[in-house]
Design a protein around this motif. Structure first.
Motif, PDB file in Angstrom:
ATOM      1  N   GLY A  96      29.988 104.819  42.628  1.00 32.59           N
ATOM      2  CA  GLY A  96      31.270 104.847  43.291  1.00 32.59           C
ATOM      3  C   GLY A  96      32.314 104.179  42.423  1.00 32.59           C
ATOM      4  N   SER A  97      33.454 103.927  43.005  1.00 36.15           N
ATOM      5  CA  SER A  97      34.574 103.316  42.289  1.00 36.15           C
ATOM      6  C   SER A  97      35.097 102.132  43.079  1.00 36.15           C
ATOM      7  CB  SER A  97      35.690 104.342  42.068  1.00 36.15           C
ATOM      8  OG  SER A  97      35.200 105.501  41.426  1.00 36.15           O
ATOM      9  N   GLY A  98      35.968 101.383  42.452  1.00 35.71           N
ATOM     10  CA  GLY A  98      36.609 100.244  43.091  1.00 35.71           C
ATOM     11  C   GLY A  98      37.774  99.787  42.232  1.00 35.71           C
ATOM     12  N   PHE A  99      38.479  98.750  42.686  1.00 35.29           N
ATOM     13  CA  PHE A  99      39.594  98.237  41.884  1.00 35.29           C
ATOM     14  C   PHE A  99      39.796  96.752  42.160  1.00 35.29           C
ATOM     15  CE2 PHE A  99      41.178 100.217  45.714  1.00 35.29           C
ATOM     16  CZ  PHE A  99      42.123  99.333  46.223  1.00 35.29           C
ATOM     17  N   ILE A 100      40.260  96.060  41.139  1.00 37.81           N
ATOM     18  CA  ILE A 100      40.422  94.606  41.194  1.00 37.81           C
ATOM     19  C   ILE A 100      41.768  94.276  41.827  1.00 37.81           C
ATOM     20  CG2 ILE A 100      40.424  92.490  39.832  1.00 37.81           C
ATOM     21  CD1 ILE A 100      38.961  94.051  37.627  1.00 37.81           C
ATOM     22  N   ILE A 101      41.742  93.362  42.797  1.00 40.37           N
ATOM     23  CA  ILE A 101      42.977  93.000  43.501  1.00 40.37           C
ATOM     24  C   ILE A 101      43.404  91.554  43.260  1.00 40.37           C
ATOM     25  CG2 ILE A 101      42.664  94.734  45.304  1.00 40.37           C
ATOM     26  CD1 ILE A 101      41.601  92.494  47.119  1.00 40.37           C
ATOM     27  N   SER A 102      42.592  90.783  42.521  1.00 43.68           N
ATOM     28  CA  SER A 102      42.972  89.401  42.223  1.00 43.68           C
ATOM     29  C   SER A 102      42.433  89.013  40.852  1.00 43.68           C
ATOM     30  CB  SER A 102      42.453  88.440  43.290  1.00 43.68           C
ATOM     31  OG  SER A 102      41.049  88.350  43.243  1.00 43.68           O
ATOM     32  N   PRO A 103      43.130  88.140  40.100  1.00 41.06           N
ATOM     33  CA  PRO A 103      42.685  87.765  38.746  1.00 41.06           C
ATOM     34  C   PRO A 103      41.328  87.077  38.715  1.00 41.06           C
ATOM     35  CG  PRO A 103      44.976  87.131  39.113  1.00 41.06           C
ATOM     36  CD  PRO A 103      44.429  87.547  40.447  1.00 41.06           C
ATOM     37  N   ASP A 104      40.900  86.500  39.860  1.00 34.30           N
ATOM     38  CA  ASP A 104      39.609  85.807  39.870  1.00 34.30           C
ATOM     39  C   ASP A 104      38.459  86.713  40.298  1.00 34.30           C
ATOM     40  OD1 ASP A 104      40.543  86.023  42.442  1.00 34.30           O
ATOM     41  OD2 ASP A 104      39.922  84.025  43.079  1.00 34.30           O
ATOM     42  N   GLY A 105      38.698  88.028  40.442  1.00 38.84           N
ATOM     43  CA  GLY A 105      37.581  88.944  40.568  1.00 38.84           C
ATOM     44  C   GLY A 105      37.273  89.551  41.914  1.00 38.84           C
ATOM     45  N   TYR A 106      38.199  89.523  42.871  1.00 40.89           N
ATOM     46  CA  TYR A 106      37.953  90.219  44.141  1.00 40.89           C
ATOM     47  C   TYR A 106      38.206  91.715  43.941  1.00 40.89           C
ATOM     48  CZ  TYR A 106      37.368  85.966  46.852  1.00 40.89           C
ATOM     49  OH  TYR A 106      36.888  84.776  47.350  1.00 40.89           O
ATOM     50  N   ILE A 107      37.307  92.535  44.503  1.00 42.09           N
ATOM     51  CA  ILE A 107      37.336  93.980  44.303  1.00 42.09           C
ATOM     52  C   ILE A 107      37.244  94.682  45.654  1.00 42.09           C
ATOM     53  CG2 ILE A 107      36.054  95.951  43.357  1.00 42.09           C
ATOM     54  CD1 ILE A 107      35.128  94.104  41.106  1.00 42.09           C
ATOM     55  N   LEU A 108      38.073  95.711  45.827  1.00 40.10           N
ATOM     56  CA  LEU A 108      38.006  96.548  47.027  1.00 40.10           C
ATOM     57  C   LEU A 108      37.273  97.838  46.712  1.00 40.10           C
ATOM     58  CD1 LEU A 108      41.471  96.391  48.869  1.00 40.10           C
ATOM     59  CD2 LEU A 108      39.274  95.488  49.628  1.00 40.10           C
ATOM     60  N   THR A 109      36.458  98.302  47.658  1.00 42.06           N
ATOM     61  CA  THR A 109      35.778  99.584  47.556  1.00 42.06           C
ATOM     62  C   THR A 109      35.466 100.060  48.967  1.00 42.06           C
ATOM     63  OG1 THR A 109      33.960 100.779  46.504  1.00 42.06           O
ATOM     64  CG2 THR A 109      33.455  98.589  47.369  1.00 42.06           C
ATOM     65  N   ASN A 110      34.690 101.138  49.077  1.00 37.54           N
ATOM     66  CA  ASN A 110      34.264 101.640  50.383  1.00 37.54           C
ATOM     67  C   ASN A 110      32.981 100.978  50.843  1.00 37.54           C
ATOM     68  OD1 ASN A 110      35.347 105.010  49.711  1.00 37.54           O
ATOM     69  ND2 ASN A 110      36.331 103.520  51.025  1.00 37.54           N
ATOM     70  N   ASN A 111      32.847 100.813  52.137  1.00 34.66           N
ATOM     71  CA  ASN A 111      31.596 100.299  52.702  1.00 34.66           C
ATOM     72  C   ASN A 111      30.433 101.223  52.363  1.00 34.66           C
ATOM     73  OD1 ASN A 111      29.822  98.811  54.736  1.00 34.66           O
ATOM     74  ND2 ASN A 111      29.889 100.848  55.633  1.00 34.66           N
ATOM     75  N   HIS A 112      30.663 102.538  52.434  1.00 33.80           N
ATOM     76  CA  HIS A 112      29.534 103.454  52.215  1.00 33.80           C
ATOM     77  C   HIS A 112      29.064 103.476  50.763  1.00 33.80           C
ATOM     78  CE1 HIS A 112      32.709 106.522  51.173  1.00 33.80           C
ATOM     79  NE2 HIS A 112      31.777 106.896  50.310  1.00 33.80           N
ATOM     80  N   VAL A 113      29.876 102.944  49.850  1.00 37.54           N
ATOM     81  CA  VAL A 113      29.460 102.866  48.449  1.00 37.54           C
ATOM     82  C   VAL A 113      28.400 101.779  48.258  1.00 37.54           C
ATOM     83  CG1 VAL A 113      30.237 102.262  46.107  1.00 37.54           C
ATOM     84  CG2 VAL A 113      31.601 103.814  47.520  1.00 37.54           C
TER      85      VAL A 113
END
Length: 470
Positions: A96-113
């Protein structure tokens, strides 16, 4: 020769026009190169592994390689192979894919991923890989929050999905079929879409090509801001068919913030079952046009009951936001927190009124309603035999009155699909207390006009309409 000279200005004009058309078309089409260059470093590839039950080597030889088989056949063969007493362990993998939303490493993605994953690996744009920690998931919105160790990581700018309009250009970056940082583009086809079993997300519909592996990746506007998380596709072939859906970033960030702070998500809840208002129901309830959410069921201990909402009310707006389709209401209610205030404009018995109530927290499990029974009484005009409900049956169904269908004969009841065991609580906008009252109301029903009936079937309430012929 003089005649040729007279045509030269025309030839020159046509030539210039031919050169101008491509230039004009190029000027009107957006250029995504700068957006992609700036955003790509913060888009990541996500791979997961899930440990499957051990399989032993049978007397027939080594376990066959099942990975190339279709899922149905693979599952069949896996069930046919007995568990091992120390054989090799297999793993299921997903991308799957995702993207970084904070400089310290938090990432958003889908639950089903990342659902049911035993290990989550994030691959960055420089090809380096890191194990990710699952901070929390929210299956209702299909959002998951991950964390990797890092400092000064590239991040994406977040936009406002509430400002989107149909027709706007959007861009997706993800890993379809494992091809990292694939860029696709399209336009927003619609906003506020409701999908089956997805009551709390007003999806963004696009025609951006999305395929397996794009899930969890960002959807951008032309300013390079993330406006959604690519989540689902509508397909009959298994591939892209021009209809894709993204979770609005406003919804995703609200979920993310709650997961980060408390590990779970709180949503507003009214304690009602609603249904769409079609043309016939609108006519039977005295509405000018089909709109709103019809209240088919109210839980006694729920916020709606405490706030005075009743079965048969049609909710037209909430906190000033119009309810066009019934699916609009869960989006608005779910966005509120427990204890939040909701002002509902409803139509009751043909008159508009405003109800102010306090929203509760959505429970983990809903209430169940029992199946009723009773003694026969008939109503031949509708072609249905009904019976009174006992006090125990009323309590089991959480209702104060009504009748249970014992037998369905030829007639309107059979045509609209009524079945023995169904409970009728309202007829022609009137609450039913017993079989005698039901027969009286049925006898006086108008002809050639839409009439509504509220029916409970296996704990689920809904309004249906029918017409009696002359």
């Amino acid at each position: 020769m003089p005649r040729l000279k007279s045509y030269l200005p025309i030839f020159a004009a046509v030539l210039m026009l031919g050169q101008a058309v491509p230039a004009l078309a190029e000027a009107q089409l957006p250029d995504f190169t700068q957006l992609v260059e700036q955003a790509s470093p913060a888009v990541v590839n996500i791979s997961t592994t899930q440990k499957l039950p051990d399989r032993k080597v049978s007397n027939m030889g080594p376990m066959p390689d099942l990975e190339g088989l279709p899922p149905g056949l693979r599952d069949f063969f896996e069930r046919s192979i007995p568990p091992s007493q120390g054989g090799r362990q297999r793993e299921a993998q997903s991308l799957g894919s995702g993207f970084i939303i904070s400089p310290d490493g938090y990432i958003l993605t889908n639950n089903h991923v990342v659902a049911d994953a035993d290990e989550i690996i994030v691959r960055l744009s420089d090809r380096s890989e890191m194990k990710a920690k699952l901070i929390g998931t929210d299956p209702r919105s299909d959002v998951a929050l991950l964390k990797i160790e890092g400092k000064n990581l590239p991040v994406l700018k977040l936009g406002k999905s509430q400002d989107l309009k149909a027709g706007q250009w959007v861009v997706a970056i993800g890993s379809p079929f494992g091809f990292d940082h694939t860029v696709t583009q399209g336009i927003i086809s619609a906003i506020g879409r409701s999908l089956p079993n997805e009551s709390y997300v007003p999806f963004i519909q696009t025609d951006v090509p999305i395929n397996p592996g794009n899930s969890g990746g960002p959807l951008f506007n032309l300013a390079g801001e993330v406006v959604g998380i690519n989540s689902q596709i509508y397909t009959r072939s298994g591939g892209f068919m021009g209809v894709s859906f993204a979770i609005p970033i406003d919804v995703a960030m609200d979920v993310s913030n709650q997961l980060k702070s408390g590990g779970k998500v709180s949503r507003g809840w009214l304690g009602v079952v609603i249904q769409e208002v079609n043309k016939d129901l609108a006519e039977s309830f005295g509405l000018e046009k089909p709109a709103g959410a019809l209240v088919a069921q109210v839980l006694d201990d729920g916020p709606a009951a405490k706030g005075g909402l009743q079965v048969g009310d049609v909710i037209l707006s909430m906190n000033g936001q119009p309810i066009i389709m019934s699916a609009d209401l869960p989006h608005l209610v779910g966005a509120l927190k427990a204890g939040g205030k909701a002002s509902l404009e409803v139509v009751r018995e043909g008159k508009r009124k405003t109800l102010d109530l306090t929203v509760g927290a959505i429970p983990d499990e809903g209430k169940e309603f029992g199946s009723p029974a009773g003694a026969d009484q008939s109503s031949n005009r509708l072609g249905v035999a009904v019976a009174n409900l006992s006090e125990e049956q009323k309590k089991a169904n959480d209702i104060k009155g009504g009748v249970v269908i014992k037998n369905v004969q030829d007639g309107p009841a059979a045509l609209i699909g009524l079945q023995p065991g169904d409970v009728i609580t309202h007829l022609n906008n009137q609450a039913i207390s017993d079989a005698k009252q039901f027969a009286e109301i049925a006898k006086a029903l108008p002809k050639n006009r839409s009439v509504s009936m509220r029916v409970l079937r296996q704990g689920r309430a809904s309004f249906i309409t029918f017409k009696l012929a002359e």
